[in-house]
Design a protein around this motif. Sequence first.
Motif, mmCIF file in Angstrom:
data_model
loop_
_atom_site.group_PDB
_atom_site.id
_atom_site.type_symbol
_atom_site.label_atom_id
_atom_site.label_comp_id
_atom_site.label_asym_id
_atom_site.label_seq_id
_atom_site.Cartn_x
_atom_site.Cartn_y
_atom_site.Cartn_z
ATOM 1 N N TYR A 33 0.852 -1.188 0.000
ATOM 2 C CA TYR A 33 0.000 0.000 0.000
ATOM 3 C C TYR A 33 0.888 1.238 0.000
ATOM 4 C CZ TYR A 33 -3.525 -3.351 1.506
ATOM 5 O OH TYR A 33 -4.368 -4.433 1.581
ATOM 6 N N PHE A 35 0.724 5.642 0.432
ATOM 7 C CA PHE A 35 -0.076 6.736 0.984
ATOM 8 C C PHE A 35 0.639 8.067 0.757
ATOM 9 C CE2 PHE A 35 -2.699 3.864 3.562
ATOM 10 C CZ PHE A 35 -1.859 2.788 3.739
ATOM 11 N N TYR A 37 0.497 11.679 2.927
ATOM 12 C CA TYR A 37 0.003 12.371 4.099
ATOM 13 C C TYR A 37 0.444 13.827 4.016
ATOM 14 C CZ TYR A 37 -1.582 8.254 6.674
ATOM 15 O OH TYR A 37 -2.266 7.133 7.081
ATOM 16 N N GLN A 44 -0.343 17.813 12.918
ATOM 17 C CA GLN A 44 -1.206 16.642 12.776
ATOM 18 C C GLN A 44 -1.213 16.160 11.342
ATOM 19 O OE1 GLN A 44 -5.330 17.236 13.729
ATOM 20 N NE2 GLN A 44 -5.671 15.063 14.064
ATOM 21 N N MET A 45 -0.736 14.961 11.128
ATOM 22 C CA MET A 45 -0.674 14.402 9.787
ATOM 23 C C MET A 45 -2.062 13.940 9.347
ATOM 24 S SD MET A 45 2.950 12.413 9.798
ATOM 25 C CE MET A 45 3.022 12.311 8.042
ATOM 26 N N LEU A 47 -4.361 12.087 6.244
ATOM 27 C CA LEU A 47 -4.321 11.233 5.059
ATOM 28 C C LEU A 47 -4.911 11.971 3.864
ATOM 29 C CD1 LEU A 47 -3.856 8.435 3.738
ATOM 30 C CD2 LEU A 47 -6.177 7.836 4.494
ATOM 31 N N ARG A 50 -4.736 7.210 -0.815
ATOM 32 C CA ARG A 50 -4.236 5.856 -0.578
ATOM 33 C C ARG A 50 -4.342 5.063 -1.873
ATOM 34 N NH1 ARG A 50 -7.584 1.628 0.109
ATOM 35 N NH2 ARG A 50 -6.809 -0.265 1.111
ATOM 36 N N SER A 95 3.565 0.720 2.930
ATOM 37 C CA SER A 95 3.228 -0.289 3.928
ATOM 38 C C SER A 95 3.148 -1.653 3.272
ATOM 39 C CB SER A 95 1.902 0.046 4.597
ATOM 40 O OG SER A 95 1.531 -0.986 5.496
ATOM 41 N N TYR A 100 2.485 -4.027 9.860
ATOM 42 C CA TYR A 100 1.912 -3.095 10.841
ATOM 43 C C TYR A 100 2.801 -1.888 11.088
ATOM 44 C CZ TYR A 100 -0.767 -7.338 11.584
ATOM 45 O OH TYR A 100 -1.520 -8.455 11.395
ATOM 46 N N TYR A 102 4.470 1.806 8.806
ATOM 47 C CA TYR A 102 4.688 2.540 7.571
ATOM 48 C C TYR A 102 6.158 2.943 7.489
ATOM 49 C CZ TYR A 102 -0.410 3.501 7.145
ATOM 50 O OH TYR A 102 -1.767 3.417 7.023
ATOM 51 N N PHE B 33 -0.215 3.198 17.214
ATOM 52 C CA PHE B 33 1.172 3.256 16.752
ATOM 53 C C PHE B 33 1.853 4.472 17.354
ATOM 54 C CE2 PHE B 33 0.271 0.307 13.229
ATOM 55 C CZ PHE B 33 -1.082 0.494 13.051
ATOM 56 N N TYR B 35 5.299 6.879 16.582
ATOM 57 C CA TYR B 35 6.362 7.226 15.650
ATOM 58 C C TYR B 35 7.200 8.363 16.236
ATOM 59 C CZ TYR B 35 4.455 4.419 11.813
ATOM 60 O OH TYR B 35 4.040 3.376 11.022
ATOM 61 N N PHE B 45 8.986 4.560 12.716
ATOM 62 C CA PHE B 45 8.198 3.662 13.557
ATOM 63 C C PHE B 45 8.916 3.348 14.864
ATOM 64 C CE2 PHE B 45 5.377 0.234 14.586
ATOM 65 C CZ PHE B 45 6.166 -0.770 15.104
ATOM 66 N N GLN B 50 -1.929 -3.818 19.325
ATOM 67 C CA GLN B 50 -3.236 -4.290 18.873
ATOM 68 C C GLN B 50 -4.025 -4.537 20.155
ATOM 69 O OE1 GLN B 50 -4.493 -8.285 16.755
ATOM 70 N NE2 GLN B 50 -3.349 -7.006 15.329
ATOM 71 N N PHE B 98 -6.512 -3.530 11.818
ATOM 72 C CA PHE B 98 -5.326 -3.987 12.528
ATOM 73 C C PHE B 98 -4.046 -3.330 12.021
ATOM 74 C CE2 PHE B 98 -7.532 -6.507 15.238
ATOM 75 C CZ PHE B 98 -8.125 -7.647 14.715
ATOM 76 N N SER B 99 -3.980 -3.036 10.733
ATOM 77 C CA SER B 99 -2.712 -2.634 10.137
ATOM 78 C C SER B 99 -2.619 -1.165 9.775
ATOM 79 C CB SER B 99 -2.469 -3.449 8.867
ATOM 80 O OG SER B 99 -3.474 -3.147 7.914
ATOM 81 N N GLY B 100 -3.768 -0.510 9.583
ATOM 82 C CA GLY B 100 -3.734 0.848 9.054
ATOM 83 C C GLY B 100 -3.692 0.881 7.544
ATOM 84 N N ASP B 101 -3.684 -0.278 6.907
ATOM 85 C CA ASP B 101 -3.587 -0.317 5.453
ATOM 86 C C ASP B 101 -4.915 0.018 4.773
ATOM 87 O OD1 ASP B 101 -1.317 -3.179 5.389
ATOM 88 O OD2 ASP B 101 -0.950 -1.034 5.635
ATOM 89 N N ASN B 102 -6.008 -0.352 5.368
ATOM 90 C CA ASN B 102 -7.306 -0.191 4.711
ATOM 91 C C ASN B 102 -7.898 1.200 4.890
ATOM 92 O OD1 ASN B 102 -7.484 -2.891 3.717
ATOM 93 N ND2 ASN B 102 -7.923 -3.555 5.806
ATOM 94 N N TYR B 103 -7.671 1.805 5.998
ATOM 95 C CA TYR B 103 -8.273 3.105 6.292
ATOM 96 C C TYR B 103 -7.240 4.193 6.553
ATOM 97 C CZ TYR B 103 -12.253 0.035 7.083
ATOM 98 O OH TYR B 103 -13.225 -0.912 6.934
ATOM 99 N N GLY B 104 -5.978 3.832 6.573
ATOM 100 C CA GLY B 104 -4.967 4.809 6.931
ATOM 101 C C GLY B 104 -4.951 5.048 8.427
ATOM 102 N N TYR B 105 -4.043 5.873 8.844
ATOM 103 C CA TYR B 105 -3.927 6.245 10.255
ATOM 104 C C TYR B 105 -4.673 7.554 10.515
ATOM 105 C CZ TYR B 105 0.429 3.382 10.698
ATOM 106 O OH TYR B 105 1.380 2.386 10.731
ATOM 107 N N THR B 106 -5.140 7.723 11.745
ATOM 108 C CA THR B 106 -5.515 9.034 12.251
ATOM 109 C C THR B 106 -4.447 9.423 13.259
ATOM 110 O OG1 THR B 106 -7.877 8.575 11.981
ATOM 111 C CG2 THR B 106 -7.251 10.406 13.401
ATOM 112 N N PHE B 107 -3.766 10.515 12.977
ATOM 113 C CA PHE B 107 -2.664 10.952 13.830
ATOM 114 C C PHE B 107 -3.132 11.983 14.846
ATOM 115 C CE2 PHE B 107 1.395 9.378 12.263
ATOM 116 C CZ PHE B 107 1.094 8.904 10.998
#
Lengths: 114, 116
Positions: A33, A35, A37, A44-45, A47, A50, A95, A100, A102, B33, B35, B45, B50, B98-107
């Motif tokens: 994947y 992304f 950002y 604040q990062m 998205l 994707r 990713s 798990y 990035y 996560f 960072y 990272f 989880q 679980f991974s952040g791959d499908n929806y991305g992260y919220t920081f």
Amino acid sequence: AQTVTQSQPEMSVQEAETVTLSCTYDTSESDYYLFWYKQPPSRQMILVIRQEAYKQQNATENRFSVNFQKAAKSFSLKISDSQLGDAAMYFCAYSSPGTYKYIFGTGTRLKVLA
Amino acid sequence: GAGVSQSPRYKVAKRGQDVALRCDPISGHVSLFWYQQALGQGPEFLTYFQNEAQLDKSGLPSDRFFAERPEGSVSTLKIQRTQQEDSAVYLCASSLDFSGDNYGYTFGSGTRLTVV
């Protein structure tokens, strides 16, 4: 190990014009994947967009679109009709499924000129 | 809450002091996560949770760094005996999957740590 390279430390664009930010990556995997950002001064990062590597179609979100070239391992971001609020740092990220985490590039600072 | 909340926003620590950084993720987000972002660099990272389980701590720079998420919600990143090279912005992110791959992260907005 995978790496992400953003070769443009800084870019400028006139308001209402179009700009393209570059990102290249190195991987031996076929499924991953990507992304983009945005990080404004607030830190604040957010998205932006994707892309799934197994999808040929380039992702699009309103004024933001990508040019995903899998064979060239390139993932550039195009911002159309640039607005003053687009000014920020932009980070490309990679990713790999199941890891798990990035891997981020070093970022490109985008300035929007009025 | 509506977003990921981090506190404090700024922290100045004397070299050798212990610090604790807090992250309150979005309610219901299973993944969390941490960072580290050095000045002028992209985030790197540190560790991944989880729910309450710390599944990856491979990015923690040394045994002075410790993270926990005891009830699967709020997380704390602790740095013992801080050193100048620890100065950075510490970003927390959460994800619905679980991974952040499908929806991305919220920081969150991060904690800027300065060690003097």
